[in-house]
Design an enzyme around this catalytic site. Structure first.
Site, short mmCIF file in Angstrom:
data_model
loop_
_atom_site.label_atom_id
_atom_site.label_comp_id
_atom_site.label_asym_id
_atom_site.label_seq_id
_atom_site.Cartn_x
_atom_site.Cartn_y
_atom_site.Cartn_z
N THR A 1 0.86 -1.20 0.00
CA THR A 1 0.00 0.00 0.00
C THR A 1 0.89 1.24 0.00
O THR A 1 2.05 1.16 0.39
CB THR A 1 -0.87 -0.04 1.28
OG1 THR A 1 -1.93 -0.95 1.04
CG2 THR A 1 -1.46 1.31 1.66
N GLY B 1 -10.91 -0.72 3.93
CA GLY B 1 -9.83 -0.73 4.92
C GLY B 1 -9.66 0.63 5.57
O GLY B 1 -10.57 1.47 5.58
N THR C 1 0.07 1.99 7.29
CA THR C 1 -0.10 0.84 6.41
C THR C 1 -0.06 -0.42 7.27
O THR C 1 0.56 -0.42 8.33
CB THR C 1 1.00 0.80 5.33
OG1 THR C 1 1.00 -0.49 4.71
CG2 THR C 1 2.39 1.05 5.90
N GLY C 2 -0.71 -1.47 6.80
CA GLY C 2 -0.73 -2.71 7.58
C GLY C 2 -2.11 -3.34 7.48
O GLY C 2 -2.82 -3.13 6.49
N1 ASP Z 1 -3.90 -0.95 5.10
C1 ASP Z 1 -4.27 -1.54 3.83
C2 ASP Z 1 -5.66 -2.11 3.96
O1 ASP Z 1 -5.92 -2.81 4.91
C3 ASP Z 1 -3.34 -2.61 3.38
C4 ASP Z 1 -1.88 -2.32 3.48
O2 ASP Z 1 -1.47 -1.35 4.13
O3 ASP Z 1 -1.10 -3.06 2.89
O4 ASP Z 1 -6.47 -1.90 3.09
#
Ligand code: ASP
Length: 323
Positions: free
Chosen positions: A182, A211, A232-233
């Site tokens: 992301t 998300g 992010t996460g």
């Molecule tokens: N936070 C993003 C989501 O859950 C995914 C990511 O950060 O890789 O949509």
């Protein structure tokens, strides 16, 4: 859990500066060079756009266009093989906008920015947001990339072998297998701030799943005179834990960016476990830091006092600056 948090910085960007990330996630191996140049291009795009608050959108649009990260052209796919993207932006004067589960725009962050600047609403979702993008004449998304399709097929095969459904996985497994890449950016401009995020979400997500990335306070947050943050996460944990809001409250109480980024990720790790979060943070004086509890996170920054620099932050490569 504290030992599992990796911090980079603080780095002094100067009165105008930007920090971008390419997603907290697993080990990138042979893709390292590719993702490092993609995040560097994001930081450069902000510099070329003047490092004014709106440049945060140009940085994120460049990351969406890279095709190698999980946003815009490179977005991962839903369980039924479609692109559904989330994005949001906030300016430190309190103006914010987001779009959720959109399929039409090539650059969801530009649609989110239009929402921020033109509507009283903060979040527009689904088909109506797509119709808005079309009406505004924004460029259309070409559909899943070859890479995303291949990844989707591989993951569907895994599911066929009894590994799924993916939304029943633990948060940590979900990020390792399904998340990552992301994009986000946080910017400071002479005390003013801005931050945003954009994503294809978690691979094999349920259609309509939203998300953290379009939600202020969760995926991003900015407050003039304090700072800006992008996260992010695992989105489900970030919506619940609102780490960006927490990190900014620490800055407001006088913490430095390095300490605030570390404390926000430590708190998140205590609440939701390891492999759930990465954040980038700037304060209004122009200091930046990144922190994560995952294996790796690509980061780049640029500013008045620092040339565009990219690195892949890894669990083993913690570096501390002085603030
Ligand atoms: N936070 C993003 C989501 O859950 C995914 C990511 O950060 O890789 O949509």
């Amino acid at each position: 859990m504290a030992e599992k948090v990796t911090v980079h910085g603080p780095v002094r960007l100067g009165r105008r500066g930007v920090i971008v990330h390419g997603g907290a996630g697993g080990w990138r191996g042979s893709r390292e060079d590719e993702v490092a140049s993609a995040v560097l291009a994001g930081a450069r795009a902000a510099v070329e756009a003047g490092l004014a608050p709106g440049s945060v959108v140009d940085a994120i649009a460049a990351l969406e266009d890279s095709g190698v990260l999980n946003a815009g052209l490179g977005s991962v796919l839903t369980i039924d093989g479609r692109v559904e993207m989330d994005a949001g932006v906030m300016y430190g004067d309190g103006v914010a906008g987001g779009v959720a589960a959109v399929t039409y725009p090539r650059n969801p962050i530009r649609l989110a920015d239009w929402v921020a600047r033109n509507l009283f609403h903060v979040l527009i979702a689904g088909e109506a947001a797509d119709r808005l993008a079309q009406r505004l004449g924004l460029p259309r998304h070409p559909g899943p990339s070859q890479r995303s399709l291949e990844r989707w097929r591989r993951l569907r095969e895994l599911l066929g072998k009894g590994q799924g459904p993916p939304w029943a996985l633990s948060a940590a497994r979900a990020l390792g297998l399904l998340g990552g890449d992301t994009v986000g950016a946080a910017l400071v401009y002479e005390g003013s701030t801005a931050a945003g995020a954009s994503t294809g979400g978690i691979a094999l997500k349920h259609p309509g799943r939203v998300g953290d990335s379009p939600i202020p306070g969760a995926g991003f947050y900015a407050e003039d005179g304090v700072g800006a943050c992008s996260a992010t996460g695992v989105g489900e944990t970030i919506i619940l834990g609102r780490p960006c809001l927490y990190a900014l409250s620490l800055l407001r109480d006088g913490a430095g960016v390095g300490a605030a980024a570390r404390a926000a990720v430590e708190r998140h790790t205590r609440l939701y476990g390891a492999d759930t979060l990465g954040i980038i943070l700037v304060d209004s004086r122009g200091w930046a830091a990144a922190a994560m509890n995952t294996e790796a996170m690509p980061v780049a920054y640029a500013g008045e006092r620092v040339e565009p620099t990219a690195l892949i932050l890894k669990r083993s490569t913690e570096s501390r600056g002085k603030q």
